[in-house]
Scaffold this active site. Structure first.
Site, mmCIF file in Angstrom:
data_model
loop_
_atom_site.group_PDB
_atom_site.id
_atom_site.type_symbol
_atom_site.label_atom_id
_atom_site.label_comp_id
_atom_site.label_asym_id
_atom_site.label_seq_id
_atom_site.Cartn_x
_atom_site.Cartn_y
_atom_site.Cartn_z
ATOM 1 N N GLY A 77 0.803 -1.203 0.000
ATOM 2 C CA GLY A 77 0.000 0.000 0.000
ATOM 3 C C GLY A 77 0.841 1.260 0.000
ATOM 4 O O GLY A 77 0.483 2.261 -0.632
ATOM 5 N N ASN A 158 -7.193 3.888 10.019
ATOM 6 C CA ASN A 158 -6.675 2.638 10.554
ATOM 7 C C ASN A 158 -6.724 2.556 12.074
ATOM 8 O O ASN A 158 -6.718 1.467 12.641
ATOM 9 C CB ASN A 158 -5.226 2.421 10.079
ATOM 10 C CG ASN A 158 -4.393 3.686 10.163
ATOM 11 O OD1 ASN A 158 -4.800 4.743 9.686
ATOM 12 N ND2 ASN A 158 -3.220 3.593 10.751
ATOM 13 N N GLN A 186 -7.492 -0.037 4.581
ATOM 14 C CA GLN A 186 -8.262 -0.606 5.678
ATOM 15 C C GLN A 186 -9.699 -0.936 5.293
ATOM 16 O O GLN A 186 -10.364 -1.713 5.968
ATOM 17 C CB GLN A 186 -8.271 0.364 6.871
ATOM 18 C CG GLN A 186 -6.957 0.467 7.600
ATOM 19 C CD GLN A 186 -6.562 -0.818 8.305
ATOM 20 O OE1 GLN A 186 -7.365 -1.724 8.499
ATOM 21 N NE2 GLN A 186 -5.303 -0.900 8.689
ATOM 22 N N HIS A 208 -1.810 -7.394 2.662
ATOM 23 C CA HIS A 208 -1.732 -8.045 3.971
ATOM 24 C C HIS A 208 -2.844 -7.614 4.910
ATOM 25 O O HIS A 208 -2.945 -8.119 6.036
ATOM 26 C CB HIS A 208 -0.355 -7.827 4.602
ATOM 27 C CG HIS A 208 -0.138 -6.459 5.184
ATOM 28 N ND1 HIS A 208 -0.109 -6.237 6.541
ATOM 29 C CD2 HIS A 208 0.077 -5.266 4.600
ATOM 30 C CE1 HIS A 208 0.118 -4.952 6.763
ATOM 31 N NE2 HIS A 208 0.227 -4.339 5.602
ATOM 32 N N THR A 244 10.037 -7.597 -13.209
ATOM 33 C CA THR A 244 9.334 -8.844 -13.488
ATOM 34 C C THR A 244 8.215 -9.057 -12.474
ATOM 35 O O THR A 244 8.409 -8.879 -11.278
ATOM 36 C CB THR A 244 10.309 -10.033 -13.421
ATOM 37 O OG1 THR A 244 11.355 -9.818 -14.373
ATOM 38 C CG2 THR A 244 9.605 -11.342 -13.731
ATOM 39 N N CYS A 329 2.279 1.297 12.543
ATOM 40 C CA CYS A 329 3.367 2.162 12.104
ATOM 41 C C CYS A 329 3.808 3.119 13.206
ATOM 42 O O CYS A 329 4.884 3.696 13.135
ATOM 43 C CB CYS A 329 2.932 2.960 10.872
ATOM 44 S SG CYS A 329 2.342 1.919 9.538
#
Length: 380
Positions: A77, A158, A186, A208, A244, A329
């Protein structure tokens, strides 16, 4: 998350990260060892990998009400946020250097904007929020100038779960011909999202947060928009992101998106969350304060201040309970949450805040036990 692990810990931090769903693991595994080809090659292994990425792109698009051509796979994100903020600043230089955001955005937005302020002369307006953490669309409209190139307001906070009036902001931006981005990390999979109805130009997805692995994300880019890439090189992702393709993780995000689509609108999680808060209110009464608006917020999130206590110390003394004092965070910080500060929460009350977030594997018995642990600790 294994059953053995869950016996040792009550996990109530799904906003920080989710365990990878076993069905997602099963979907992605063959692309590590069996279908390992480079999607850019023409022979069988490469063609199969290419098709798998295309299918995953369609799965993500379906969850957002988008077209597959509008989905760009990223590493997370934060990359998606940075790509929008920095990419728009570069591609819209002829129009201006003014960006509008809110005071409670994720660091991936705020730090990217600080970088642009320091090095590129971008001017940023940081809009206030009310006591629920809501941005007023009228403030957005008032802040737009002829040189405004982007508005970026997160879909759902969040820490407190507040869902912003994204559709109203989108309409304002559309009328004023200003690009609009929302970080929906979120919100994706927890509430229905239709990018066309919301009139957003860019939307961030973090894998995630929806039971895919860490290290995969996506960015919705409305068809027809040009955005300067962060990564330059070959022509992967329609020339928008070199490198890639991470085929197993792309497949994982697609599978996770399809599973989330089937679970909308997450009414059962809202009921679990509401029952948990009701239990806390019964036990603690006016010793707690709910931060944010439960009725209008994410169905998974409850931010609770334990008055007269320190949230970090409560969690320290309850090692069997996994929650956090704010966003992951900021979890290592001793300062009060910037989000709660922006909402006007008293610093002493904010110091006692704990964010609880439920998810796919949360059970009623776990929540009952969490209340019991908190009661024993705080009322001992």
């Amino acid at each position: 998350m294994t059953k053995e692990r869950r016996k040792d810990m009550i996990y109530l931090d799904y906003n920080a990260t989710t365990p990878v769903d076993p069905r997602v693991v099963k979907a992605m595994t063959p692309y590590f060892t069996e279908i390992f080809g480079n999607p850019s090659t023409l022979y069988g292994l490469g063609a199969h990998a290419h098709d798998a990425v295309a299918h995953a792109r369609q799965q993500v698009a379906h969850l957002l009400g988008a077209q597959a051509s509008e989905i760009l796979f990223t590493s997370c994100g934060s990359e998606s946020d940075n790509m929008v903020v920095k990419g728009v600043a570069l591609t819209q230089q002829a129009k201006g250097k003014h960006i509008i955001t809110s005071q409670i955005e994720h660091p991936a937005i705020l730090e990217a904007l600080h970088f642009l302020e320091q090095h590129f002369g971008i001017e940023v307006t940081y809009l206030p929020v009310d006591h629920h953490g809501l941005v007023d669309p009228a403030d957005v409209a008032a802040a737009i100038r002829p040189d405004t190139i982007l508005v970026t307001v997160m879909f759902a906070n969040n820490e407190v779960g507040t869902i912003q009036p994204i559709k109203a902001i989108g309409e304002i931006c559309h009328q004023q011909h200003v690009l609009f981005h929302t970080d929906a990390s979120q919100a994706v999979g927890k509430v229905p999202i239709d990018v066309a109805d919301l009139q957003v130009d860019f939307l961030t997805v973090a894998g995630h947060k929806i039971y895919a692995p860490k290290g995969i994300g996506a960015l919705y880019i409305r068809d027809g928009l040009q955005l300067e890439p962060l990564l330059h090189g070959a022509s992967q992702e329609n020339g928008r992101r070199a490198g890639t393709e991470n085929v197993p993780y792309d497949v994982a995000l697609g599978a996770a998106a399809e599973l989330m689509q089937a679970e909308l609108p997450q009414a059962h999680l809202r009921q679990l969350r509401d029952d948990f808060v009701a239990q806390l209110r019964k036990v603690f009464g006016d010793e707690i304060q709910v931060n944010g608006d439960l009725a209008q917020g994410l169905p998974t999130t409850a931010n609770i201040s334990f008055l007269g206590h320190n949230g970090a110390e409560i969690l320290r003394d309850l090692p069997g309970l996994a929650a956090t004092t704010g966003s992951a965070c900021h979890a290592g910080s001793k300062k009060i949450s910037p989000v709660l500060a922006a909402m006007g929460v008293d610093p002493q009350i904010a110091a006692g805040a704990i964010r609880f977030s439920v998810g796919r594997y949360t059970t009623q018995s776990e929540l009952d036990h969490a209340v019991h642990l908190l009661e024993n600790l705080i009322h001992s």
